[in-house]
Design an enzyme around this catalytic site. Structure first.
Site, PDB file in Angstrom:
ATOM      1  N   LYS A  82       0.848  -1.201   0.000  1.00  7.37           N
ATOM      2  CA  LYS A  82       0.000   0.000   0.000  1.00  7.37           C
ATOM      3  C   LYS A  82       0.882   1.249   0.000  1.00  7.37           C
ATOM      4  CE  LYS A  82      -3.828   2.112   2.621  1.00  7.37           C
ATOM      5  NZ  LYS A  82      -4.665   2.013   3.825  1.00  7.37           N
ATOM      6  N   SER A 157      -9.531   1.952   3.061  1.00  3.61           N
ATOM      7  CA  SER A 157      -8.692   2.676   2.136  1.00  3.61           C
ATOM      8  C   SER A 157      -7.647   1.813   1.437  1.00  3.61           C
ATOM      9  CB  SER A 157      -7.975   3.795   2.888  1.00  3.61           C
ATOM     10  OG  SER A 157      -7.143   3.251   3.902  1.00  3.61           O
ATOM     11  N   SER A 181      -9.639  -0.327   7.338  1.00  3.95           N
ATOM     12  CA  SER A 181      -9.130  -0.280   5.962  1.00  3.95           C
ATOM     13  C   SER A 181      -8.406  -1.511   5.455  1.00  3.95           C
ATOM     14  CB  SER A 181      -8.215   0.922   5.796  1.00  3.95           C
ATOM     15  OG  SER A 181      -9.003   2.069   5.653  1.00  3.95           O
TER      16      SER A 181
END
Ligand code: GLN
Length: 480
Positions: A82, A157, A181
């Site tokens: 990420k 996210s 997330s």
């Protein structure tokens, strides 16, 4: 180029394929980059590829294999990261324009531990700006689409990480979880997402959103893979004073432990109004499966649940407003071109660099922390956080784990909630509490809606008892 089906590769099977020399690490990395180039255009899971770094690592693994040396545990396994995790030499934007040109000089500890264990880092995955969001529509670089249905969001996210694993453009990925997330996008994309206990995994090199809530964890195709990755990234790190000095068990071994007699709490507050009927049904069937496997179901109550969302959005925004003060055009990344005063440079940099959701949160957080309102909002939220923690302390005197849906609905359509921040915040209703309380949680796929959208079962455990959570998730995965 390879007879292996990249879509089916798990961490475990990739590792074996490399050890048995069915494929070289270099050929595998090449195959993944080719797959990303042909398939990721529609999904947009990746923001940057780390080809040079990936190939130099793959060659290192192949040289070890040529010499007949023992290979490290993740030898040649292609993993995506990420974009809120710092990667040396590889652009790291946190999904924000304000970090468009930020190339870190160091690695996040979780990333360096994966690489030291032989993993091949493919690249950086798309995410909501500074990890603020539940749909991945807040990325400055454009949204991610759900590989199971391209008109739907992947969740957020860590939407890029979940989508890459679901689309088979990475074998596994790292994400971050501040209010859900990792677990929520895992649920919406039909993969496994594990949030470890607060402090279990070092946050060094994680671009901070809300420091008392931020966690790093794996997104994988199987529970066994999540156990393998956690065993590598977990453990005390001198670079993060909040990382816990607690022994790290052998998770892959723990997942096979017996289930008989485990008590599972079913909190009534998580099955009430607002829960989609197909999600309810799938989760209830999953719970029955664990009962059939020998667990005892215990109805419980977590009475302060209704305060979780407002508490989370006060504490998270307060911490974010403080953490994001560092982006001023001087220290990192983007600086607006201006001939005005220093104050004007700060103002224009932040105005042009941050997106609307980040600005909304900085304003909310600054307000909640301001002298006149601190007691009414921030301090009050901290007190409620303690009450939420007590709910769980009490529950865990009676049960060993707690089962809930991960998300109240399956994946929603792109744009459906984009103009309604409050509706978006409600997507986190079942996930934020674990972050506030610091306990571990996993989302494991448990069926799908009538139109084929994945549904996730959430399993929460006591502090540092990831082993129990993983064992239950694994048993469910095998039984279903
Ligand atoms: N969706 C939540 C938020 O927008 C959680 C985000 C996260 O876990 N990083 O704050």
């Amino acid at each position: 180029m390879t007879s292996l089906d990249l879509n089916l590769l798990t961490v475990e099977s990739t590792r074996l394929a490399i050890i048995e020399r069915e494929i070289t690490a270099t050929a595998l990395a090449k195959a993944f980059f080719q797959k990303i180039e042909t398939e990721d255009g529609a999904v947009h899971a990746y923001l940057a590829l780390a080809k040079e770094r990936a190939f130099s690592q793959a060659e290192k693994i192949d040289r070890l294999a040529d010499k007949g040396d023992a290979l490290p545990p993740l030898a040649g396994v292609p993993i995506a990261i990420k974009d809120v995790l710092a990667t040396r030499g590889v652009t790291t934007t946190a999904g924000s324009k304000i970090l468009a040109n930020f190339v870190p000089a160091y690695d996040c500890t979780a990333v360096s531990r994966l690489e030291a264990a032989g993993a091949v880092i493919l690249g950086k995955t798309n995410c909501d700006e500074f990890a603020m969001g539940s749909s991945n529509e807040n990325s400055a670089w454009g949204p991610v689409r759900n590989p199971r249905n391209l008109s739907c969001v992947p969740g957020g996210s860590s939407g890029g990480s979940a989508a890459a694993v679901a689309a088979g453009t990475a074998v596994a990925a790292l994400g971050s979880d501040t209010g859900g997330s990792i677990r929520q996008p895992a649920s919406l994309c039909g993969v496994v997402g594990l949030m470890p206990t607060y402090g279990r995994v070092s946050r060094y090199g994680l671009i901070a959103f809300a420091s008392s809530l931020d966690h790093i964890g794996p997104l994988t195709k199987t529970v066994n893979d999540a156990a393998l990755l956690l065993s590598i990234i977990a453990g005390r790190d001198p670079m993060d004073a909040t990382s816990a000095d607690v022994p790290v068990p052998d998770y892959p071994e723990e997942i096979d432990g017996p289930l008989r007699g485990l008590k599972l709490g079913i909190p009534k507050e998580y099955f009430g109004e607002g829960l989609n009927s197909e999600v309810r049904e799938a989760v209830e069937i999953a719970i029955q499966k664990l009962k059939e496997a020998g667990c005892e179901l215990v109805p419980i109550s977590l009475p302060h649940t209704q305060y979780a969302i407002p508490t989370y959005y006060l504490i998270a925004t307060a911490e974010a407003s403080s953490n994001l003060a560092r982006y001023d055009g001087v220290r990192y990344g983007f600086r607006a071109s201006t001939t005005g005063t220093l104050a004007e440079m700060y103002r224009r940099t932040r105005d042009e660099g941050f997106g609307p959701e980040v600005k909304r949160r900085i304003m909310l957080g600054t307000y909640a922390l301001s002298a006149g309102y601190y007691d009414a909002y921030y301090l009050k939220a901290q007190k409620v956080r303690t009450l939420l923690a007590r709910d769980f302390e009490q529950a865990f005197t009676k049960v060993d784990a707690i089962l809930t849906p991960t998300s109240p609905t399956p994946a929603f359509k792109l744009g459906e909630k984009a103009d309604d921040p409050l509706a978006m915040y409600l997507a986190d209703i079942y996930t934020v509490v674990a972050d506030l309380v610091g306990i571990p949680g996993i989302s494991v796929p448990c069926g799908s809606s009538h139109d084929g959208l994945p549904i996730g079962l959430q399993i929460l455990g006591r502090h540092f008892e990831e082993g129990t959570v993983l064992r239950l998730a694994h048993a469910y995965e095998v039984a279903k």
